[in-house]
Structures are given as structure tokens and as C-alpha cells.
Design an enzyme around this catalytic site. Structure first.
Site, mmCIF file in Angstrom:
data_model
loop_
_atom_site.group_PDB
_atom_site.id
_atom_site.type_symbol
_atom_site.label_atom_id
_atom_site.label_comp_id
_atom_site.label_asym_id
_atom_site.label_seq_id
_atom_site.Cartn_x
_atom_site.Cartn_y
_atom_site.Cartn_z
ATOM 1 N N SER A 11 0.819 -1.216 0.000
ATOM 2 C CA SER A 11 0.000 0.000 0.000
ATOM 3 C C SER A 11 0.853 1.266 0.000
ATOM 4 O O SER A 11 0.570 2.212 -0.751
ATOM 5 C CB SER A 11 -0.936 -0.002 1.210
ATOM 6 N N LYS A 106 9.101 1.613 8.720
ATOM 7 C CA LYS A 106 9.210 2.086 10.101
ATOM 8 C C LYS A 106 9.383 0.890 11.030
ATOM 9 O O LYS A 106 8.425 0.167 11.299
ATOM 10 C CB LYS A 106 7.970 2.894 10.485
ATOM 11 N N ALA A 141 -1.387 5.498 3.680
ATOM 12 C CA ALA A 141 -1.366 5.277 2.231
ATOM 13 C C ALA A 141 -2.723 5.556 1.597
ATOM 14 O O ALA A 141 -2.807 6.107 0.493
ATOM 15 C CB ALA A 141 -0.936 3.840 1.940
ATOM 16 N N LYS A 192 6.294 4.605 17.455
ATOM 17 C CA LYS A 192 4.875 4.977 17.522
ATOM 18 C C LYS A 192 3.984 3.778 17.241
ATOM 19 O O LYS A 192 2.830 3.728 17.683
ATOM 20 C CB LYS A 192 4.576 6.143 16.569
ATOM 21 N N ARG A 256 -2.910 -0.213 10.718
ATOM 22 C CA ARG A 256 -2.951 -1.668 10.941
ATOM 23 C C ARG A 256 -2.494 -2.024 12.351
ATOM 24 O O ARG A 256 -2.934 -3.027 12.921
ATOM 25 C CB ARG A 256 -2.122 -2.390 9.886
ATOM 26 N N VAL A 280 1.576 -7.150 7.297
ATOM 27 C CA VAL A 280 2.622 -7.010 8.309
ATOM 28 C C VAL A 280 2.198 -5.994 9.366
ATOM 29 O O VAL A 280 1.733 -4.900 9.045
ATOM 30 C CB VAL A 280 3.951 -6.564 7.668
ATOM 31 N N GLU A 282 4.092 -4.090 11.948
ATOM 32 C CA GLU A 282 5.469 -3.800 12.367
ATOM 33 C C GLU A 282 5.596 -3.634 13.876
ATOM 34 O O GLU A 282 6.640 -3.918 14.463
ATOM 35 C CB GLU A 282 5.986 -2.536 11.671
#
Length: 345
Positions: A11, A106, A141, A192, A256, A280, A282
């Protein structure tokens, strides 16, 4: 017009390709899934990761790294943190001499505890290392794809490289600032995601706005505490890649990490959450890395520690919240007070 290789057809890679195409640049978007590449080239849409957004014909998809990298002025690394080393190793034989590397992921690599730019320095030949740039900030995105106003930060050890990336991306919808504090920019962007997971948990538990406001504020304190100890500029954490990225990631259904945390708060196990997400997250890997960094630098990070207990030691989310609220009383500006007292002494 510049030639840009976008390594990653997710994305974020797709949305950034759209910005570059709007600016008149030629984009070669690399992905490893043939059916996704066919979608991009034949339908001019990435239905899997950015559905409903029409892509310019100047965005060309390819599953061939050599084709993607040929003649590239800029190489944008837009793959998950865990895949960066592998992708760079495969790309090495085809990298043009004039290329500037930009990473837009990130995260922090677990175990090595390297920031992404440090990871890239290990994998890239010396001539590319000084010009590595990170592009980061509050930027979903989905909104970039719709050309909604967005602001981000370009950071590098080489200000000329940061400014070149600023010029590459900046337009009437996508504003880019520069910041020389690469450490602060990368740490803010990575950590974050931890706080966003925790914010999602509080929402999943139904705790309301008071809890979320406290979490974001105290989460920012943790990020700044560790980031400053690692060499970042404290002011960076009050900017786009600190408080800005924290707000957008902790309060939006586009996030997400927030969505994953929300499912955890509703009682789902981590494995089920990751399976349900299908993308994913992160923040999970970053929580492990940040916990390790807090031990290494001897920095207090109670929210990170509590989330680490939930994700990796099976603690119930309700118990984690109770432990945070039952901590020994302290001054809100504890670090500033300690610094002042030490100076007085």
C-alpha cells in the site's frame, strides 16, 4: 524527469509511486508476486493493497529486480523491515552508481537492534551509505492515494540528499520538510507503532478517550526518553515524525497497528490477530526490539514493557493495564526534574 525504482508493491509503495507519477517521474515498481504485477500493468490498480485508486501509466510493475533498478536515480525501499536485508542482497548486482537510497519503512531490527538506515549501511557498498535518506511522518497510504493533504519529513546525514528527496516528492498535496536528525526521525517512526498497538487495545477494551489520551501522552514520553538517550534531538519528537505520527497512528482505523491492538483488546490471541490482519504489523516486532533497547540503554519504558508481556509472555491485557495504573507514584516530568536536581547538585 527522474527514474525511480520502488522496491515494494504494498500500500505505501503504491501510494508513493502515485505521488512520484503526479510529479512527472517514471516509476518502476518491483514486487515478487506476478499476479499483482499484472494487475498494476493491465488494470492500473493495486486491488490487493490500495483498491479503488487509479494508477498512472507511468507506473510500471515488474517482478525483475534488474529491470526495476536499471538507470534508477532513486531507489525507494518500501518493504517490511524483516525483508530489507534479503531484498538489498538481491539488488546489489544491479544498483546504478548514481542512485540515492530512500527507505520508507518504520521499524527496528530485533536482536541486532539496528535502525533501518544502520541496517542498510551494513548491506550497501560504502559509496551509497552517506546518502541514505529516510522519508517518514503521519501518512496513511489510503489518504495519500486520494491526494489528501499530507506532510512528511526527509532526513539524512547528507542534507543535499535529503533536499533531493524533498524535491522529488513535494507537490501541492504532499509537503516534505527536511530534518537532519536521522536518529530521532527513525526512532519516532518505529516506536509509535508500539503505542498504536496499545491504543488499539484500550479501544478494544472500551476504555474511552481518557485512557487513550493518557496513553498517547505517556507513550510520547517513552519514545522521547529512549530516542534522546540514543542520540536523537528532543525537539524531533514534538514534530511530524514524533507527535504527528503518533496521533495519526493511534486514532485512525487506517492504522494496521491500531487495528491489531483493537483485536487483542477484544480477546483475540496474537496468532489469530496476525492471521486475521493478513498484512505485516510492524509494531509486534518493534515491541520486542524496543524492549531490548530499553534494557540496553537502561531507560524506563513501562508501556512498552507491559505490551511486551502481553505479546510475548501471554499476560492478559486487563492485567497489563492494571499493572500500569498501579505503578509507584512519580513526577510527570520525571526526567526534567532529575536533570534539574543533578545540575543544582
Amino acid at each position: 524527469m527522474k527514474k525511480v525504482a520502488m522496491l515494494g508493491a504494498g500500500s505505501w509503495g503504491t501510494a508513493l509511486s502515485l505521488v512520484l507519477a503526479d510529479n512527472g517521474h517514471q516509476v518502476m515498481m518491483w514486487g515478487h508476486r506476478a499476479e499483482l504485477i499484472d494487475q498494476i500493468n493491465e488494470l492500473h490498480e493495486n486491488k490487493d493493497y490500495l483498491p479503488g485508486v487509479e494508477l498512472s501509466s507511468s507506473i510500471i510493475g515488474t517482478a525483475d529486480l534488474s529491470e526495476a533498478l536499471k538507470g534508477a536515480d532513486f531507489i525507494i525501499v518500501a518493504v517490511p523491515t524483516k525483508a530489507i536485508r534479503e531484498v538489498l542482497k538481491k539488488a546489489l548486482p544491479y544498483i546504478p552508481k548514481q542512485s540515492i537510497f530512500v527507505h520508507v519503512s518504520k521499524g527496528i531490527e530485533p536482536d541486532s537492534l539496528l535502525r533501518i538506515s544502520e541496517l542498510m549501511e551494513e548491506e550497501l557498498p560504502e559509496e551509497y551509505r552517506k546518502d541514505i535518506v529516510v522519508l517518514s511522518g503521519p501518512s496513511h497510504a489510503e489518504e495519500v492515494g486520494l491526494r489528501h493533504p499530507t506532510t512528511v519529513t526527509s532526513s539524512s546525514k547528507n542534507i543535499k540528499a535529503a533536499e533531493a528527496v524533498q524535491d522529488l516528492f513535494m507537490n501541492q498535496h504532499f509537503r516534505v520538510y527536511t530534518n537532519p536528525d536521522m536518529i530521532g526521525v527513525e526512532i519516532g517512526g518505529a516506536l509509535k507503532n508500539i503505542i498504536a498497538l496499545a491504543a488499539g487495545i484500550t479501544d478494544g477494551l472500551g476504555y474511552g478517550d481518557n485512557a487513550k489520551a493518557a496513553l498517547i501522552t505517556r507513550g510520547l514520553a517513552e519514545i522521547a526518553r529512549l530516542g534522546t538517550k540514543m542520540g536523537g534531538n528532543p525537539l524531533t519528537f514534538s514534530g511530524l515524525t514524533g507527535v504527528g505520527d503518533l496521533i495519526v497512528t493511534c486514532t485512525s482505523v487506517h492504522s494496521r497497528n491500531w487495528r491489531a491492538g483493537n483485536l487483542l483488546g477484544k480477546g483475540y490471541k496474537l496468532e489469530a490477530v496476525l492471521d486475521k490482519m493478513g498484512m505485516v504489523v510492524e509494531g509486534v516486532r518493534t515491541t520486542k526490539a524496543a524492549y531490548q533497547l530499553s534494557q540496553k540503554y537502561q531507560v524506563k519504558m513501562p508501556i512498552t514493557e507491559a505490551l511486551h508481556q502481553v505479546l510475548f509472555n501471554g499476560q492478559k491485557v486487563e492485567t497489563a493495564v492494571e499493572s500500569l495504573m498501579a505503578r509507584v507514584k512519580t513526577h510527570e516530568m520525571e526526567d526534567l526534574v532529575n536533570t534539574f536536581e543533578n545540575r543544582v547538585k
